[in-house]
Design an enzyme around this catalytic site. Structure first.
Site, PDB file in Angstrom:
ATOM      1  N   CYS A 196      -4.451  -0.689  -1.864  1.00  0.00           N
ATOM      2  CA  CYS A 196      -4.940   0.600  -2.303  1.00  0.00           C
ATOM      3  C   CYS A 196      -4.651   0.997  -3.692  1.00  0.00           C
ATOM      4  CB  CYS A 196      -4.158   1.451  -1.159  1.00  0.00           C
ATOM      5  SG  CYS A 196      -2.665   2.129  -1.544  1.00  0.00           S
ATOM      6  N   CYS A 204       0.866  -1.243  -0.099  1.00  0.00           N
ATOM      7  CA  CYS A 204      -0.037   0.024   0.048  1.00  0.00           C
ATOM      8  C   CYS A 204       0.838   1.348  -0.009  1.00  0.00           C
ATOM      9  CB  CYS A 204      -1.015   0.006   1.036  1.00  0.00           C
ATOM     10  SG  CYS A 204      -0.397   0.142   2.810  1.00  0.00           S
ATOM     11  N   CYS A 206       2.721   0.931  -8.470  1.00  0.00           N
ATOM     12  CA  CYS A 206       3.428  -0.312  -8.239  1.00  0.00           C
ATOM     13  C   CYS A 206       4.655  -0.664  -9.115  1.00  0.00           C
ATOM     14  CB  CYS A 206       2.490  -1.767  -8.253  1.00  0.00           C
ATOM     15  SG  CYS A 206       3.309  -3.388  -7.800  1.00  0.00           S
TER      16      CYS A 206
END
Length: 151
Positions: free
Chosen positions: A83, A11, A90
């Site tokens: 999230c 996250c 990412c």
């Protein structure tokens, strides 16, 4: 017995949602999942997350906020973004696990909004409890739910 599935929960700040997911994975699926958590930033461990997890019998008080860089050279089977911000940013894991997204609302954000409206501490904790329970429900479906998302 085969090796455990290595799962990294990711996250934004590794303070709340990913910490809860790691805690639930250890607690519920520790026999089949080797769980870790990290953030694209580090915000420290959210004490309200610690509190609501303890209410459910899961101790995450010894966790620490970790940066994704600690895992870029680790072998993981799945990187699960919990999230939207982490999902959008990412990093790529060369030759490593598949990225899987399951978004959960942000308890600290919800609690701050409630606090501005005069909510009690208990009402603010209810935001954390709701997300804690949603994360638990997701972790309970693992690893089967991850396999169904492939292909």
């Amino acid at each position: 017995m085969t090796n455990k599935l290595k799962v990294l929960f990711l996250c934004t700040g590794n303070s709340c949602r990913s910490q809860m997911a790691e805690g639930w994975a250890h607690h519920l699926k520790g026999d089949v999942i080797e769980a870790y958590s990290a953030g694209i930033e580090t915000h420290g461990l959210d004490q309200r997350a610690v509190t609501v997890m303890a209410e459910a019998g899961v101790d995450i008080s010894g966790h620490r906020s970790k940066h994704i860089d600690e895992f870029t050279h680790s072998r993981v089977d799945y990187v699960i973004t919990v999230c939207d911000h982490a999902h959008e940013t990412c990093p790529f894991f060369p030759g490593n696990g598949r990225v899987f997204h399951v978004g959960f609302a942000d308890p600290p954000h919800m609690a701050r909004a409630l606090a501005k409206m005069g909510a009690t501490e208990e009402e603010q904790l209810d935001c954390y409890r709701r997300i804690r329970d949603e994360i638990k429900a997701f972790v309970e479906t693992m690893p089967e739910s991850l396999n169904k998302k492939e292909g």
